[in-house]
Design a protein around this motif. Structure first.
Motif, PDB file in Angstrom:
ATOM      1  N   MET A 120       1.585   4.941   1.498  1.00 30.15           N
ATOM      2  CA  MET A 120       1.350   5.688   2.741  1.00 30.15           C
ATOM      3  C   MET A 120       0.369   4.962   3.668  1.00 30.15           C
ATOM      4  O   MET A 120      -0.688   5.500   4.010  1.00 30.15           O
ATOM      5  N   ASP A 172       0.360   4.479   6.751  1.00 26.98           N
ATOM      6  CA  ASP A 172       0.119   5.147   8.039  1.00 26.98           C
ATOM      7  C   ASP A 172      -1.147   6.000   8.019  1.00 26.98           C
ATOM      8  O   ASP A 172      -1.724   6.293   9.063  1.00 26.98           O
ATOM      9  N   LEU A 173      -1.547   6.460   6.840  1.00 29.48           N
ATOM     10  CA  LEU A 173      -2.713   7.347   6.773  1.00 29.48           C
ATOM     11  C   LEU A 173      -4.016   6.556   6.866  1.00 29.48           C
ATOM     12  O   LEU A 173      -5.103   7.130   6.873  1.00 29.48           O
ATOM     13  N   LYS A 174      -3.913   5.230   6.943  1.00 29.93           N
ATOM     14  CA  LYS A 174      -5.063   4.344   7.195  1.00 29.93           C
ATOM     15  C   LYS A 174      -6.203   4.526   6.189  1.00 29.93           C
ATOM     16  O   LYS A 174      -7.378   4.492   6.540  1.00 29.93           O
ATOM     17  N   ASP A 228       0.849  -1.200   0.000  1.00 24.29           N
ATOM     18  CA  ASP A 228       0.000   0.000   0.000  1.00 24.29           C
ATOM     19  C   ASP A 228       0.881   1.246   0.000  1.00 24.29           C
ATOM     20  O   ASP A 228       1.978   1.238   0.552  1.00 24.29           O
TER      21      ASP A 228
END
Lengths: 243, 291
Positions: free
Chosen positions: A195, A197-199, A193
């Motif tokens: 980024m 961390d940006l969920k 995926d």
């Protein structure tokens, strides 16, 4: 409408192979061509000094320098990732932006869009561009007008970018089905995926470039490079070496 | 982010307008019936409505604007549409009563004041909610917007002590926003490596851009030009927005003085709002090797 569905029956999306992409921009052109003819994707000053326009797919080119070894050039197509937690959808004030329950495609209803641009601000991936002529937001539809279109021959029922890619770097399929070709490809190649961390939980996955061969320590030509001079040249070599 | 003049104008003017409406709703002060009341309420409504009108200038397709009321369950922009209109409607009888000296009960004024605060709160959350713009995704964003609302409203309504306190809070909010904002992008820890996922191989730099002239994304979200002159603009924001008004508020109060303070404060608010947009960096810039 701008509440994201808790579950979608299918998760249609793309697996993009960064190993085989050659950066030819054919997907950019095919996407622009199909979407411009189907529902419009305007350009401004296309033949002038500052040509500009709305595109739903862009191909970047990066230089990556590993700790050891030579730098690599990696071409990087960028388009809507049809995220499961798409941040562009809940911010929409009019309900124009939505995610379909049946296949997970994120779409814009242009008849309801006010062109405020908030969805483009909320997207970390730059997937949405405001059409300067229409005043409404445009984005990748995963060629929703091709993939279900029974007027097209069956081999054409996939997104224009996938259909046109000359190296087969773009794969279209259902990520909800673990046995689909794209799911197996992602599992085999370690698809990832962007980024994370940006969920946003993107549906589209990127397949990393394969490991490059390491240049061998000694050249395979080594035996041939060790040239011994003979005859007059050999005598000269010996004499000159002593001076 | 692109500092669009219409958005700067909207957020600054409507913030001040809703601030003034909140004070008038609270009956702080209750202006004398007739011209005084008409001028006070007219100014509040003018700024608030003018700001809302200015905000429609940055819409690509304003004819669908009414649809913006539909998605209040998820969208801060839709909530802002509701709270702003509700404030203007609910305060209307209070304004009428003040203007014509009807002496109606002021209960609605209290509700209107709360709604005015909520309006500015929703405006601030349109920006504060965005994880993609680390400088905005911070409690300092609502603090700044509410600080400017309180200061602007108190100055325009001629309330010296609340104005003084609000300006002090505003100065603190500005300093906090500058201080924490400057490291926000680094703290969000997104790089071209994480944006492309290629960081796992090595150091990622742009080799070639995907297009030759700027597109919508670059014009809207990678607006570098406005970031020049940051230091002087910060001084103007702090000085004209809070420090000078604080000094002037210590002088004996008069309508002329308050008008002067309001004008100075407005300059500071505009400078601060310019910086709020111009300095905000969107993570999409990472794909272009810029911020």
């Amino acid at each position: 409408m701008t509440q994201l569905p808790s579950h979608t029956d299918k998760k249609l999306g793309l697996a993009i192979d960064l190993d085989t992409c050659v950066g030819c921009q054919a997907c950019v052109t095919a996407c622009k061509g199909w979407n411009d003819q189907s529902h419009g994707l305007s350009d401004q000053d296309p033949y002038g000094a500052e040509p500009s326009g709305a595109f739903l797919n862009r191909v970047h080119s990066y230089q990556v320098e590993p700790e050891a070894g030579a730098a690599q050039i990696i071409n990087f197509p960028r388009s809507c990732l049809h995220c499961e937690d798409a941040p562009c959808v809940p911010v929409c004030p009019t309900g124009a932006s939505y995610k379909r329950v049946e296949d997970g495609i994120v779409l814009v209803n242009e008849d309801a869009c006010i062109g405020c641009g908030l969805c483009a601000w909320a997207c970390p991936y730059g997937a949405r561009e405001l059409d300067q002529a229409a005043g409404v937001m445009k984005k990748c539809t995963l060629c929703v007008d091709r993939i279900y279109n029974e007027n097209l021959p069956e081999e054409d029922r996939e997104p224009a970018c996938v259909r046109t890619c000359p190296t087969g770097a773009r794969h279209f399929g259902d990520f909800a089905d673990p046995d689909s070709a794209v799911s197996r490809l992602v599992a085999a190649r370690g698809g990832y995926d962007l980024m994370p961390d940006l969920k946003t939980r993107p549906t589209n996955k990127y397949l990393p470039p394969r490991k490059k061969d390491r240049p061998q320590e000694a050249s395979v030509l080594a035996p041939l490079l060790d040239i011994k001079a003979t005859g007059l040249a050999g005598w000269l070599d010996k004499v000159l070496g002593k001076i | 982010m692109h500092p669009a003049p219409s958005v700067i104008l909207f957020t600054v003017l409507s913030g001040m307008g809703f601030g003034l409406l909140a004070f008038l709703g609270l009956g702080w002060p209750v202006p004398a019936p007739g011209w005084m009341a008409f001028l006070h309420w007219g100014l509040g409504y003018g700024l608030a409505v003018g700001g809302l009108a200015a905000s429609t200038f940055h819409l690509g397709n304003p004819k669908n604007a009414l649809k913006a009321f539909s998605q209040w369950q998820t969208s801060w922009l839709s909530r802002e549409a509701w709270t702003s209109v509700a404030t203007l409607v609910i305060l209307a009888p209070v304004a009428l009563s003040d203007w014509l000296g009807l002496g109606w009960p002021r209960g609605l004024g209290l509700v209107g004041a709360v709604l005015a605060v909520l309006t500015v709160g929703t405006t601030s959350m349109i920006y504060g909610q965005l994880k993609t713009v680390p400088r905005w995704h911070s409690p300092t964003t609502p603090l700044l917007f509410l600080g400017f609302m309180a200061a602007g409203g108190a100055i325009l309504s001629g309330n010296a002590l609340p104005a003084l306190l609000a300006c002090l809070v505003l100065a603190a909010a500005l300093i906090a926003a500058f201080h924490f904002g400057d490291t926000a992008f680094a703290r969000a820890a997104q790089t071209t490596g994480s944006a492309t996922g290629l960081g796992r191989i090595g150091k990622v730099t742009v080799f070639e851009q995907p297009h030759t002239s700027p597109n919508y994304l670059m014009r809207e979200m990678i607006h570098v030009v406005g970031r020049k002159h940051v230091r002087p603009l910060r001084l103007i924001a702090l000085g004209a927005g809070a420090a000078l008004p604080i000094l002037l508020l210590l002088l004996p109060a008069s309508p002329v003085l308050f008008a002067l303070i309001a004008a100075i404060h407005l300059i500071g608010a505009a400078a601060a709002r310019w910086l709020f947009f111009a300095q905000a960096e969107h993570v999409v810039g990472l794909y272009y090797g810029r911020r």
